[in-house]
Design an enzyme around this catalytic site. Structure first.
Site, short mmCIF file in Angstrom:
data_model
loop_
_atom_site.label_atom_id
_atom_site.label_comp_id
_atom_site.label_asym_id
_atom_site.label_seq_id
_atom_site.Cartn_x
_atom_site.Cartn_y
_atom_site.Cartn_z
N GLY A 32 0.67 -1.38 -0.09
CA GLY A 32 0.19 -0.13 0.09
C GLY A 32 0.78 1.36 0.22
O GLY A 32 0.28 2.35 -0.19
N CYS A 241 -27.56 -9.40 -16.84
CA CYS A 241 -27.15 -9.02 -18.25
C CYS A 241 -27.99 -9.58 -19.40
O CYS A 241 -28.29 -10.74 -19.16
CB CYS A 241 -25.67 -9.78 -18.27
SG CYS A 241 -24.59 -9.68 -19.93
N CYS A 244 -25.95 -12.75 -21.03
CA CYS A 244 -25.91 -13.86 -20.50
C CYS A 244 -26.30 -14.10 -19.32
O CYS A 244 -26.27 -14.80 -18.75
CB CYS A 244 -24.11 -13.95 -20.10
SG CYS A 244 -23.69 -13.16 -18.93
N CYS A 266 -22.70 -7.28 -19.37
CA CYS A 266 -21.22 -7.28 -18.53
C CYS A 266 -20.16 -6.41 -19.31
O CYS A 266 -20.03 -6.44 -20.37
CB CYS A 266 -20.76 -8.78 -18.68
SG CYS A 266 -21.81 -9.94 -17.94
N CYS A 272 -18.59 -12.60 -19.93
CA CYS A 272 -19.84 -12.63 -20.49
C CYS A 272 -19.79 -13.88 -21.57
O CYS A 272 -20.69 -14.57 -21.73
CB CYS A 272 -20.29 -11.38 -20.95
SG CYS A 272 -21.99 -11.46 -21.80
#
Lengths: 294, 367, 209
Positions: A32, A241, A244, A266, A272
């Site tokens: 970080g 979606c 899909c 997606c 997808c």
């Protein structure tokens, strides 16, 4: 595909790669923390992924299989451009399949398919400093990180709640890494933020213009900042979606006409496609017989 | 039926072809030669070399041709090429005292040892479009004056004798000059690193900042002590040989700005300096750089920091046009994921307001 | 960082250096990935696949690590037992890294398990620039024994047992004492033959309950 002989493998010279590699190792050792590095001018403009590209160039080897995505998709113009660059400069194999990739460079998304141990995800970062909108001076923010002085960020989030009833950060949501460093996840949507937590893959972040590299080793604790009465939450969509039928992925809104008709699909094109291949269907999927005829 | 947009690859190929076509322009006209750009667009070449940080007239001319005359794009091309070059060593400081000058002026003294030499300047031209240039013609030959002295003293050094101007001492041998192209900029930045940054900075940006110091934002009472342009030798120290070797000569423009300094209780008032250097005849750049260099010395000279031009982080972080151009233009890239995330949030908040469902925290804040 | 030549470690330079990487571009990339793997998975043993020439006293893993990481910008300190002319010549020849006499100024430190100085001798970096903490390459007899020492933290799922690496309790106590110095600290690679085990400063050292 063989690499362009006019350039060193990965475009950068060995001295530059060593400098980058040392910075990456320090970044991994201090999760970080933004390690300053001597960023080089790349043949693509700053802001278009030069940090991610330098990290990728330092990491990539002949045996790697590279995937490049922008907005979750392999076929967006900048993803195509960066993939072509590395194909030319290294000759490595590329893929659109998340599962097949050893190295993934991304802008603005984390793939939906869970990453595996051994994979490396490289993020392109525009502004690495999480405190930048609160304190424009680098000299000040460096001190704030040194002292773990992150009160201003909590105040900002609290003021959001007071004003809007919500934390009004929808992407690039601030997280605390390993209980120590406040970190910017790059502009991924909030939806993706939980994927950073305890991910088995190694996540590297490169900011070329701002000349910083940072990292999340595998299995690192990554906590979005929030409040007990206003817990962190991710976005939801009114429908699955359209292609899909996925209900668990980040959806792009596509405007279909000027009457306000829209559909959601997606953002992760590989995810997808994989679902459709497995037989999942959405409300706007073509009829079965038509698809079979294609 | 919806078909997801595919074909990024083909679109990019096409864009490249169109770009090449537009670069060439009208095929009925002869193609411009890199050598023509080098010779006849020489000030454009100078700027590209200066901000591109490579002294190579041919490469800069090539970059300008490739960039269709877009200077920032040409600078970017040169910088990206620079990344692939190995660093062979560090040159000795340029001896501008030994410059073969083609221009040398001072605004602070009417006449001075070595004399004033106008050289090839726009300064006293009348900016009237010269329609004669539409037709090809030979330039009239300039009158050659007497011979120039081999070395001309720096005007600012003439003030040294009286101790009226601050001395600029080279760094101790121990202190190695930083290299902005290899190390990230960190603050506070040394003057050497600041000058490197300013030398690479966008001319327009420095011009505006320098101008602001003349209008009261960090007033520093500038005078042009001297501007000189000409050729200087570059020497490289080769440790294995134990001495410096002459590796060629480059054209530069140097500006020494003289500024007032009030002094303090312990120090008598004296003049201070601002310094600017550019490749070729980039004179406007060198002058603007000298103004900003002086403004950035505020902290060192104990002056109040009140203006943008005095603020190291502000000036140095935003002056590089390759960085700035890239980041401004990256807004063209798709951001629909971020936008979608914002859209979802805004819709949610609007829906809550419409339903009269304001969060308790909102009421608390209102109380 | 570049002020070191005048204060370099006073070592004789031997005549012909041992060879380094056969294919520097590919070998150093593989070396880096091994180092990255080791540091990203503390306590796990990784192997440095690339073969490299090296001076006799030096194992393959620390040799490859040095060739991968060291150059003009990384002052190196050679610890007792490894500060010989063959290593110095080899390192200078292949990397150009300056050898420093003051261990606190080294970015990379090469050490031997049986001659380990106090860890206070090395730079931990500062809270504002923790990346300046040194990287230690410690050549140890083996990486296989079992102890009660465990590490927790980033890169580790739960906790992982560590070998003693042939190092004394005093060493492990010193390293445990650095737990609280984070983000300052030392990033350590324990190397035996062509194997290595990484222990970044973020790993919290303790004893198995």
């Amino acid at each position: 595909m063989t690499a362009d002989d006019n350039y060193n493998f990965g475009f950068l010279d060995e001295q530059t790669k060593r400098m980058l590699r040392r910075a990456i190792l320090k970044a991994v050792a201090i999760p970080g923390y933004q390690v300053p590095f001597g960023s080089r001018e790349m043949p693509l403009p700053y802001g278009w992924g030069t940090g991610g590209m330098q990290v990728t160039a330092a990491v990539i080897g002949a045996d790697d299989v590279l995937k490049v995505i922008d907005q979750g998709a392999d076929d967006t113009t900048n993803a195509v451009s960066i993939r072509r660059f590395f194909t030319r400069m290294t000759g490595v194999a590329t893929t659109e399949k998340t599962r097949q990739a050893t190295l993934i460079q991304t802008r603005h998304r984390v793939p939906e398919t869970p990453l595996q141990a051994g994979q490396i995800l490289v993020y392109q970062v525009p502004i690495p400093e999480p405190l930048r909108w609160l304190e424009p001076r680098e000299t000040e923010t460096r001190i704030m990180h040194a002292l773990s002085e992150y009160g201003v960020m909590h105040v900002k989030l609290y003021e959001d709640i007071a004003r809007h009833g919500h934390i009004s950060t929808a992407y690039d949501y601030p997280v605390l890494v390993n209980g120590r460093y406040l970190m910017r996840c790059s502009p991924i949507p909030k939806f993706d933020t939980p994927k950073l937590h305890m991910n088995p893959a190694l996540q590297l972040f490169g900011a070329g213009r701002e000349k910083r590299i940072y990292a999340l080793p595998p299995h690192t604790d990554v906590k979005p900042l929030d409040f007990a009465d206003h817990p962190f939450e991710i976005e939801h969509w009114p429908e699955p979606c359209a292609l899909c039928g996925a209900t668990d992925s980040f959806l792009d809104e596509v405007i279909l006409d000027d009457k306000g008709d829209r559909m959601f699909v997606c953002s992760d094109t590989d995810y997808c496609g994989e679902r459709r291949e497995a037989g999942h269907r959405g409300r706007m999927s073509p009829p079965e017989n038509l698809e079979a005829a294609e | 039926m919806y078909v997801a947009v595919k074909g990024g690859e083909a679109a990019i190929e096409n864009a490249h072809k169109l770009l090449a076509e537009d670069r060439r322009g009208d095929m009925a006209l002869p193609e411009i030669d890199v050598a023509q750009i080098r010779e006849q667009m020489s000030l454009a070449v100078d700027r590209v070399m200066t901000e591109g940080s490579i002294y190579d007239r041919d490469l800069a001319a090539l970059a300008l041709k490739q960039a269709r005359g877009d200077q920032v794009e040409a600078i970017f091309l040169l910088r990206a090429y620079r990344t692939t070059l190995p660093r062979l060593g560090m040159a000795e400081p340029l001896d501008t005292q030994g410059m073969q000058v083609s221009r040398r002026i001072s605004a602070t003294f009417k006449d001075l040892p070595g004399g004033q030499l106008l050289g090839p300047t726009f300064d006293y031209t009348h900016r009237l479009l010269d329609f004669a240039l539409q037709a090809e013609r030979q330039p009239s030959e300039a009158k050659q004056g007497g011979t120039l002295p081999q070395a001309m003293p720096q005007v600012v050094d003439l003030l040294n004798a009286e101790g009226l101007i601050e001395q600029e001492c080279p760094d101790d041998d121990d202190e190695v000059v930083g290299d902005l192209t290899r190390e990230p900029l960190m603050f506070p930045a040394s003057r050497a690193v600041r000058l490197q940054s300013l030398a690479r900075a966008d001319e327009g940006y420095l011009l505006a900042l320098g101008y602001s110091t003349q209008r009261g934002y960090a007033k520093s009472h500038p005078f042009v002590g001297e501007i000189r342009s000409g050729m200087v030798r570059v020497e490289l120290d080769i440790p294995e040989l134990g001495f410096a070797v002459d590796i060629g000569e480059i054209g530069v423009t140097e500006c020494q700005m003289i500024n007032q300094f009030r002094g303090s209780k312990s120090e008598p008032p004296k003049f201070t300096r601002g310094y600017g250097l550019s490749f070729g005849y980039a004179e406007r750049k060198a002058m603007a750089m000298a103004l900003v260099d002086r403004a950035l010395r505020a902290e060192e000279l104990g002056e109040d920091i009140t203006a943008p031009a005095q603020d190291q982080e502000f000036v140095l972080y935003h002056g590089d046009n390759v960085e700035a151009s890239g980041f401004v233009q990256h807004l063209k890239l798709p951001h629909h994921v971020d936008f979608q995330a914002e859209l979802a949030l805004v819709r949610k908040m609007r829906a809550e307001i419409a339903a009269g469902d304001t969060a308790p925290a909102f009421e608390e804040a209102a109380q | 960082m570049n002020q070191l030549s005048s204060r370099s470690q006073d070592l004789p330079i031997s005549q012909a250096p041992a060879p380094g990487f056969a294919d520097p571009v590919s070998d150093s990339q593989q070396g880096f990935r091994a180092l990255l793997d080791a540091l990203a998975h503390p306590g796990c043993i990784v192997t440095l696949a690339a073969a490299c020439g090296r001076p006799e006293a030096l194992d393959a893993a620390p040799a490859a690590a040095l060739l991968t990481l060291a150059d003009y910008d990384t002052p190196v300190w050679l610890g007792p037992g490894l500060d010989d002319a063959a290593i110095a010549t080899w390192l200078r020849f292949h990397t150009g890294a300056p050898l420093v006499a003051d261990s606190a100024r080294a970015a990379i430190v090469l050490l031997k398990a049986d001659a380990l100085p106090d860890l206070q001798a090395f730079s931990l970096g500062s809270d504002i620039a923790p990346e300046q903490g040194a990287t230690l390459l410690i050549q140890v007899p083996d990486l296989t024994d079992e102890t009660a020492i465990v590490a927790r933290g980033p890169g580790i799922l739960g906790e992982i047992g560590l070998p003693s690496c042939g190092l004394t309790d005093a060493f492990w106590q010193q390293r445990a004492a650095l737990n609280d110095a984070f983000p300052r600290g030392l990033d350590i690679y324990f190397c035996a033959g062509d194997a290595m085990l990484g222990l970044p400063r973020s790993s919290h050292i303790g004893m198995r309950a």
